[in-house]
Motif scaffolding. Sequence first.
Motif, short mmCIF file in Angstrom:
data_model
loop_
_atom_site.label_atom_id
_atom_site.label_comp_id
_atom_site.label_asym_id
_atom_site.label_seq_id
_atom_site.Cartn_x
_atom_site.Cartn_y
_atom_site.Cartn_z
N ALA A 175 18.58 63.68 15.27
CA ALA A 175 17.28 64.18 15.70
C ALA A 175 16.63 65.05 14.61
N ASP A 176 17.43 65.86 13.94
CA ASP A 176 16.91 66.69 12.85
C ASP A 176 16.34 65.82 11.74
N TYR A 177 17.02 64.73 11.43
CA TYR A 177 16.52 63.83 10.38
C TYR A 177 15.16 63.26 10.77
N ILE A 178 15.01 62.87 12.03
CA ILE A 178 13.74 62.32 12.49
C ILE A 178 12.64 63.38 12.38
N GLN B 234 8.92 64.25 17.54
CA GLN B 234 9.70 65.39 18.00
C GLN B 234 10.71 64.89 19.04
N PRO B 235 11.84 64.36 18.59
CA PRO B 235 12.80 63.74 19.52
C PRO B 235 13.51 64.76 20.39
N ARG B 236 13.93 64.31 21.57
CA ARG B 236 14.77 65.09 22.47
C ARG B 236 16.20 64.58 22.34
N VAL B 237 17.15 65.47 22.54
CA VAL B 237 18.57 65.12 22.40
C VAL B 237 19.28 65.31 23.74
N THR B 238 20.11 64.32 24.08
CA THR B 238 20.99 64.44 25.24
C THR B 238 22.41 64.10 24.83
N VAL B 239 23.32 65.03 25.06
CA VAL B 239 24.75 64.79 24.80
C VAL B 239 25.40 64.57 26.16
N LYS C 42 5.52 53.29 23.31
CA LYS C 42 5.30 54.69 23.67
C LYS C 42 6.57 55.53 23.69
N HIS C 43 7.73 54.93 23.62
CA HIS C 43 8.98 55.69 23.67
C HIS C 43 10.08 54.90 22.96
N SER C 44 11.17 55.57 22.64
CA SER C 44 12.31 54.91 21.99
C SER C 44 13.60 55.60 22.39
N ILE C 45 14.68 54.82 22.36
CA ILE C 45 16.02 55.33 22.66
C ILE C 45 16.92 55.05 21.46
N VAL C 46 17.57 56.08 20.97
CA VAL C 46 18.55 55.96 19.89
C VAL C 46 19.90 56.41 20.43
N MET D 241 16.54 53.38 10.82
CA MET D 241 16.21 53.84 12.17
C MET D 241 14.77 54.34 12.22
N LEU D 242 14.41 55.17 11.25
CA LEU D 242 13.07 55.75 11.24
C LEU D 242 12.02 54.68 11.03
N GLU D 243 12.31 53.71 10.21
CA GLU D 243 11.37 52.60 9.98
C GLU D 243 11.16 51.80 11.26
N ARG D 244 12.25 51.58 12.00
CA ARG D 244 12.14 50.82 13.25
C ARG D 244 11.33 51.61 14.29
N LEU D 245 11.55 52.92 14.36
CA LEU D 245 10.78 53.74 15.28
C LEU D 245 9.29 53.69 14.94
#
Length: 322
Positions: A231-234, A241-246, A214-218, A201-205
Amino acid sequence: MKKIGVLTSGGDAPGMNPAVRAVVKKAIYEGLEVYGIYRGYEGLMEGAVKKLELKDVGDIIHRGGTILQSARSDKFKTEEGQLQGIDVLIQHGIEGVVVIGGDGSYRGAQKLHQKGIATIGLPGTIDNDINGTDYTIGFSTAVNTVTEAVDRIRDTATSHEYTFVIEVMGRDAGDIAAWAGLATGAESIFIPERGSSKEEMLERLTKGFQRGKKHSIVIVAEGVGTGNEFADYIRENSHYQPRVTVLGYVQRGGTPVPFDRILGTRLGTHAVELLMKGESGKALGMQKNEISVHDFDYVFSDDSKDSNIVTKLADISTELSL
């Protein structure tokens, strides 16, 4: 058979009301009395039973949730609870029950079947994790809800050049994540059915940002972990600095899409027909656009759920995100 009951159990799902409506209307059309059992098996044991008329199911086909309400019940898993529920059915003269719900609801229906109460199960869950059916009631609406939410989040991700990690429901299944992920063009999808590494995932980002993205969705299915964990792993392994939405329970609500209304209607109608024929211990579904009928034992078997389509959707999304 002169009297039947209908109940919804477990997590609510958009399309349950159309299914209840179909059961009631078909039963009355065939000259049967139909009773609503409120709050699932918990309500059954408490005697929360009411005779339903046509007026009771008027104007509900477009409503989310379930007018019969729902609940989870540990007591009904016991012999005492099951016999208590059967006593209530006998008191009302109810000979057959249509149970709308997921795996746990089906197991309760099987217990009633084994004790002499005719039961038919309808797959009501947004998770799409019931064997013997391509789609469960509520799944399509949930995917639509997630897709709309991700589309809105992508607007913000684009404006601020953010990476978003979005956690979706599904219990132990990745169907919602896979379908919504492909529909929204997510860069990475994590589902229980498919092995995906956080390193990948990180490699793809990183590759995406290097070529000017300019942006990505996981998208993360809850069955593989939380959005915060990813998100912590990233954060710990990159400068992003990813944002999280649950998305949470918003996925279970809302007006059912036409597919779920029609699916609930078709299955509800057929359930009454099976009860009138003396069938019991059967789970209904939809396979290759035809109504399918399986024994509960088949539904509970470990090898009867085909997850190939889910992994294939996730693979396609990965290929297209390169």
